[in-house]
Design an enzyme around this catalytic site. Structure first.
Site, PDB file in Angstrom:
ATOM      1  CE  LYS A 112       7.025   5.536   3.983  1.00 49.50           C
ATOM      2  NZ  LYS A 112       6.494   6.411   2.895  1.00 49.50           N
TER       3      LYS A 112
HETATM    4  C1  LIG Z   1       5.263   7.024   2.999  1.00 51.22           C
HETATM    5  C2  LIG Z   1       5.065   8.218   2.131  1.00 51.22           C
HETATM    6  C3  LIG Z   1       4.020   9.133   2.349  1.00 51.22           C
HETATM    7  C4  LIG Z   1       2.963   8.943   3.419  1.00 51.22           C
HETATM    8  O1  LIG Z   1       3.478   8.884   4.724  1.00 51.22           O
HETATM    9  P1  LIG Z   1       2.508   8.594   5.986  1.00 51.22           P
HETATM   10  O2  LIG Z   1       3.389   8.016   7.031  1.00 51.22           O
HETATM   11  O3  LIG Z   1       1.480   7.679   5.496  1.00 51.22           O
HETATM   12  O4  LIG Z   1       1.978   9.889   6.413  1.00 51.22           O
HETATM   13  C5  LIG Z   1       3.944  10.257   1.534  1.00 51.22           C
HETATM   14  N1  LIG Z   1       4.822  10.456   0.539  1.00 51.22           N
HETATM   15  C6  LIG Z   1       5.840   9.600   0.288  1.00 51.22           C
HETATM   16  C7  LIG Z   1       6.777   9.886  -0.838  1.00 51.22           C
HETATM   17  C8  LIG Z   1       5.997   8.456   1.076  1.00 51.22           C
HETATM   18  O5  LIG Z   1       7.023   7.604   0.811  1.00 51.22           O
END
Ligand SMILES: *Cc1c(COP(=O)(O)O)cnc(C)c1O
Length: 469
Positions: A112
């Site tokens: 993220k």
């Molecule tokens: C947020 C997150 C996801 C999922 O991301 P999406 O935007 O729902 O596809 C997967 N793995 C981790 C470690 C995350 O923080």
């Protein structure tokens, strides 16, 4: 570039307004009116660019008209300069033609950071130009909150309020949020669960009177800028592995359909991707749709991969829009039906199209741990549980052994020690250098009751760099 709503009734916006918008006024999500498309020669010519310069080439059409080239370049250089690995998103090989794209070298050790480090800087740039301030309110079960706070901590024009369920996030995750100190950073521990936090954010967006005219901005993946930033690393990975001359497959651990949707866009922009795999945990609404045309709301099951624990996928509507020939009225009808019944199915030919675009697999906790153990035994690499779900799906759904298969490595394993321990790995996990003293740092956090009025009062009283709005 102009952006339109998936429900067809809201005004089209430019990039700057989309960045500040959140949901469209008709309840839809914003998407680009036209997707840029690059030629193979153009993509091939980017093969040797550093990450931030590649990011500039890929994203430039999306911000055109709102952010000047020179400003955008500078913002991108700063954004990806904070990552701890020189390659920003390095590839790690697991087996012949099998790779993990490590997206966890940012400040909070999860993918993220790619989007939220950029979002914070873009917001500050645009707000300074407009001489405006905004308030961010977000709910988190872990990763989003810390990435959003890290992304916004240096923003002059943003106050950020992140709610997490009191005593229900891991200590590493809590400390990653509460130890970032600044007069514009506000951590709130709610005496409730994640859904309670989420509901309060939604209610605050719906009625913003308590903000006295200050605008509320979204940091979850309904914000288009987050999706946009995630398109870049698909190009980056493919170029490292012989693309665009060679086609590449991706397996993507996903909950809200954000990361995988970015891959779908990369393919539509001209990147040769021969397979996109949707990898979910037991909360498998996306897999149920892909495998059986049933997008039905189920109860929430807590798993070892908490960042994918969702009941509905907020970005799925963006795919529905394309599956229905970008007919907003049709999407509005489907989403109204879903709101009323908790169920959604599409016409057979639309579903066939979705199946042509994506493969999918749901992976339970036992298989997740087995995969962590398997990969550790094979090559000594410790995967986090989200990434392990992607690798399991990659191995089971793979269509070609002669093309590279890349699983998106979404988090560093140190964030999820329980899963690693349950996989039978006793090797201690170490925090990377920049977080080594995390457990000694001062924490700042306010505990509030599960009560909307109290939360809104708190925001109004502290939303101007700690002072009242
Ligand atoms: C947020 C997150 C996801 C999922 O991301 P999406 O935007 O729902 O596809 C997967 N793995 C981790 C470690 C995350 O923080």
């Amino acid at each position: 570039m102009r952006y339109i709503s998936t429900r067809g009734q809201a005004p089209a916006l430019n990039f700057e307004d989309v960045l500040l918008a959140g949901l469209a006024s008709d309840g839809g999500l914003y998407v680009p009116e036209n997707l840029p498309r690059f030629t193979q020669e153009e993509i091939a010519s980017w093969a040797d660019l550093p990450y931030h310069e590649l990011a500039f080439r890929v994203m430039r059409p999306f911000v055109a008209g709102s952010i000047a080239d020179a400003d955008f370049k500078k913002i991108l250089e700063e954004t990806y300069g904070v990552f701890a690995h020189q390659a920003v998103a390095p590839l790690r090989q697991l087996d012949s033609n099998e790779w993990v794209l490590e997206l966890f070298h940012g400040p909070t050790l999860a993918f993220k950071d790619f989007a939220l480090q950029l979002l914070g800087r873009l917001l500050d740039h645009v707000l300074a130009k407009r001489n405006e301030r905004v308030v961010i309110m977000g709910a988190t079960s872990g990763d989003t909150g810390s990435a959003a706070i890290e992304g916004c901590k240096a923003c002059e024009n943003v106050d950020i309020f992140i709610m997490h369920p009191h005593n229900r996030v891991s200590e590493v995750q809590r400390r990653q949020m509460t130890t970032i100190l600044g007069e514009n950073i506000h951590n709130i521990a709610i005496e409730g669960n994640f859904d309670d936090c989420q509901e309060m954010v939604k209610a605050s967006f719906a009625d913003q009177g308590f903000l006295k005219g200050t605008r509320l901005v979204a940091v979850n993946s309904i914000n288009w800028a987050r999706i946009m930033a995630q398109i870049v690393y698909y190009f980056h990975a493919a170029l490292q592995l012989g693309g665009p001359a060679r086609s590449v497959a991706f397996s993507v651990p996903t909950g809200n359909f954000g990361d995988i949707f970015a891959g779908y866009l990369a393919r539509n922009m001209g990147l040769p991707i021969n397979q996109l795999i949707v990898a979910t945990n037991r909360n498998d609404i996306l897999h149920r749709f892909m495998s059986g045309n049933r997008y039905d709301k189920d109860t929430l099951h807590p798993t070892l991969s908490p960042s994918m624990d969702i009941m509905v996928s907020s970005n799925f509507e963006r795919l529905l829009f394309d599956l229905h020939g970008r007919n907003g009225a049709e999407v509005a009808r489907l989403m109204d039906g879903f709101k009323a019944t908790g169920q959604l199915a599409v016409a057979d030919e639309r579903w066939s199209e979705a199946r042509r675009l994506f493969d999918s697999l749901a992976v339970d906790d036992a298989q997740t741990c087995a995969t962590i153990a398997e990969v550790y035994a094979q090559c000594g690499e410790i995967l986090d549980p989200h990434t392990a779900i992607g690798v399991r799906a990659a191995r089971e759904c793979r269509r070609s052994l002669s093309l590279p298969m890349v699983t998106l490595g979404t988090a560093h394993p140190v964030k999820f020690p329980d899963a690693v321990e349950q996989a039978g790995i006793s090797k201690p996990l170490e925090l990377p250098a920049h977080l080594a003293d995390l457990f000694q740092r001062e924490e700042r956090c306010t505990v509030l009751a599960n009560d909307l009025a109290q939360v809104q009062q708190f925001v109004a009283a502290h939303g101007n760099r700690g002072k009242p709005l």
